[in-house]
Design an enzyme around this catalytic site. Structure first.
Site, mmCIF file in Angstrom:
data_model
loop_
_atom_site.group_PDB
_atom_site.id
_atom_site.type_symbol
_atom_site.label_atom_id
_atom_site.label_comp_id
_atom_site.label_asym_id
_atom_site.label_seq_id
_atom_site.Cartn_x
_atom_site.Cartn_y
_atom_site.Cartn_z
ATOM 1 N N GLU A 190 49.099 42.518 37.637
ATOM 2 C CA GLU A 190 47.654 42.741 37.566
ATOM 3 C C GLU A 190 47.051 43.037 38.930
ATOM 4 O O GLU A 190 46.153 43.863 39.046
ATOM 5 C CB GLU A 190 46.967 41.502 36.985
ATOM 6 C CG GLU A 190 47.372 41.181 35.581
ATOM 7 C CD GLU A 190 46.909 39.793 35.176
ATOM 8 O OE1 GLU A 190 46.250 39.699 34.137
ATOM 9 O OE2 GLU A 190 47.188 38.823 35.902
ATOM 10 N N ASN A 220 38.770 28.655 34.678
ATOM 11 C CA ASN A 220 38.523 30.084 34.892
ATOM 12 C C ASN A 220 38.690 30.891 33.609
ATOM 13 O O ASN A 220 37.839 31.663 33.232
ATOM 14 C CB ASN A 220 39.451 30.644 35.975
ATOM 15 C CG ASN A 220 39.231 29.987 37.324
ATOM 16 O OD1 ASN A 220 38.109 29.648 37.673
ATOM 17 N ND2 ASN A 220 40.292 29.800 38.080
#
Length: 511
Positions: free
Chosen positions: A301, A391
């Site tokens: 990512e 998160n």
């Protein structure tokens, strides 16, 4: 204010305006798609101006009229930065947020019930948007490096969901950021061949270095309502040198790789690496860079500092990602040597960088963090004590379920030793035992492949638990086995979450 050299489309040159004027075009209640992924490539000026507008509006509301506060729904690629998430959350400007965030103000509002939050696998965001599950996107606010003569866009330091937002939005606001290196042009690979069932076709990507798309983002200039010029850097978190715990975790992982190569279960060049963001993943990258490896690849990512070092040394031949996540020193290194990195880095949309089909085909080695794991291998990577969002799941699930190896890493304790990362039962499940192959702490590495639940429990307790909690875990497991309730996955239901309850009552999981 700035040279128009980066805005070459005549039609869009005429739409240049201030951030305040652009922000005034975003209505209350709008679904707004923002660019940005791990603090890279997010719009800087418009969200700040919008936050000021929302603040002014909300402070003037008469509570006796029943008028609703000015809020919007914010969709991004992943986390952004204080200039976006923080500013809008601070003025109570976000009604709903998706699919991932890391801002402390956002986190507080989510956990106090003042903001709705949809936590999603990152690979699923684009299909959800295409299907209309989120509703209609009213406005997209996208940072770019530049605008070409034909109106196509030079992407910035992240791609994330930008392609999808530009396609789906009724109206588009572009931020042209002169601080982003113009030489980013050509480092992107934007694939336009995705579709929804039953029209899907295989994505013909068989190597991390392979290009399958275009270097630019297509954009309907009729939908662009504003162009804003900026000159602001990405949020760049300082790089933290690896601590001793992280180094020991990295040593366990490298020893495991070496053994797998000897057994013929991994090639000498390993398989494409996926690495989460943080101290421990960077420690693993540092250890790989100091080892015997050459010409590794990454399908991940984010490009972190450790990957730049690996590319420079030849340990890593190329890296495919959707965004950068660099320290100030990393940014300086990248800008200084961008011509070297141009042929070694590809940035893709996140529906491709995180695509389950590609992760399975390439045989990705997924390395991600955890908050806690239980003795049977279930992993919680999002919630503190079962209820409080940290998160989000991010892309870890995309790779854990579909990669060749799924490795989850964590220190064995937290809060000065008062919390064990290995517990009888996780307080929230993000990755089930069926998707978790390896768990690693500084204490050791547990290889769970091919083991039954009771075998996994013994392996995890023996290899991963901190000595302060080992006997406590063994005692729980043995009494669960002796309870007669069932021997496949033995649990004491009245005690399974008692460790978390004990911590909340006394401040420690220790009995």
């Amino acid at each position: 204010m700035f040279s128009k050299a980066r805005i070459l489309c005549p039609v869009l040159k005429q739409k240049v305006m201030s951030a305040e004027a652009a922000a005034a075009l975003i209505p209350a209640g709008a679904n707004v798609g923002m660019s940005g992924f791990t603090g890279a490539g997010y719009p800087k000026a418009v969200p700040n101006a919008l936050a000021e507008r929302i603040k002014e509006h909300n402070t003037q509301i008469d509570p006796n009229t029943g008028e609703k506060p000015f809020r919007i729904n914010v969709w991004t690629g992943a986390s952004t930065a204080p200039e976006l998430d923080g500013k809008l959350a601070e003025v109570d400007g976000i009604e709903m947020r998706l699919p991932f965030q890391s801002d402390p103000i956002c986190r507080d509002r989510i956990n106090t019930g003042k903001m709705n939050y949809v936590d999603l696998h990152l690979s699923e965001v684009a299909p959800y948007a295409w299907s209309g599950f989120f509703g209609n996107m009213d406005v997209a606010v996208i940072e770019v490096v530049g605008i070409r003569e034909d109106g196509s866009l030079i992407p910035s330091s992240s791609l994330g969901n930008n392609k999808v937002w530009i396609e789906q939005a009724d109206k588009i606001i572009l931020e042209v950021n002169y601080k982003q290196n113009a030489r980013l042009e050509g480092m992107h690979d934007v694939y336009y061949g995705t579709a929804l069932p039953p029209n899907r076709k295989p994505i013909m990507l068989t190597d991390p270095a392979q290009r399958i798309g275009e270097a630019y983002l297509r954009c309907d200039t009729d939908k662009v309502i504003a162009v804003v010029e900026t000159n602001s850097p990405d949020r760049n978190s300082p790089f933290k040198p690896s601590d001793e715990v992280s180094k020991r975790i990295a040593e366990h992982i490298l020893a495991f790789f070496e053994d797998e190569i000897k057994r013929g279960r991994l090639p000498a060049e390993l398989l494409p690496l996926q690495s989460g963001v943080g101290n421990i993943p960077n420690a693993v990258l540092e250890a790989l860079d100091s080892g015997p490896y050459k010409n590794l690849t990454s399908y991940t990512e984010v490009i972190q500092d450790g990957m730049l070092k690996m590319l420079k040394s030849g340990t890593l031949a190329m890296a495919s990602a959707t965004a950068f996540s660099l320290s100030p020193e990393g940014i300086e290194e990248f800008d200084k040597n961008i011509e070297f990195y141009r042929n070694k880095i590809l940035l893709r949309p996140q529906d491709i960088s995180n695509h389950p089909e590609i992760a399975r085909r390439l045989g990705v080695i997924a390395m991600n963090g955890l908050i806690e794991a239980d003795i049977y291998g279930n992993v919680n990577s999002t919630h503190i004590m079962g209820s409080r969002m940290m998160n989000g799941i991010g892309g870890s699930g995309d790779f854990a379920r579909n990669g060749y190896l799924s490795i989850f890493m964590s220190p064995s304790t937290a809060k000065g030793g008062s919390i064990s990362a290995i517990v009888p039962m996780v307080s929230h499940v993000d990755h089930t035992e069926h998707d978790v192959k390896i768990i690693v702490t500084e204490q050791g590495l547990a290889d769970l492949r091919g083991l039954s639940p009771r075998q996994r429990a013994l392996e995890i307790i023996d290899k991963c638990a901190h000595p302060d909690f080992k006997e406590q875990l063994r005692d729980y497991f043995e009494r669960a086995c002796a309870s007669g309730r069932g021997m496949h996955t033995p649990h004491l239901l009245n005690e399974a979450l008692s460790w978390h309850q004990r911590f909340e009552e006394t401040g420690s999981m220790l009995a």
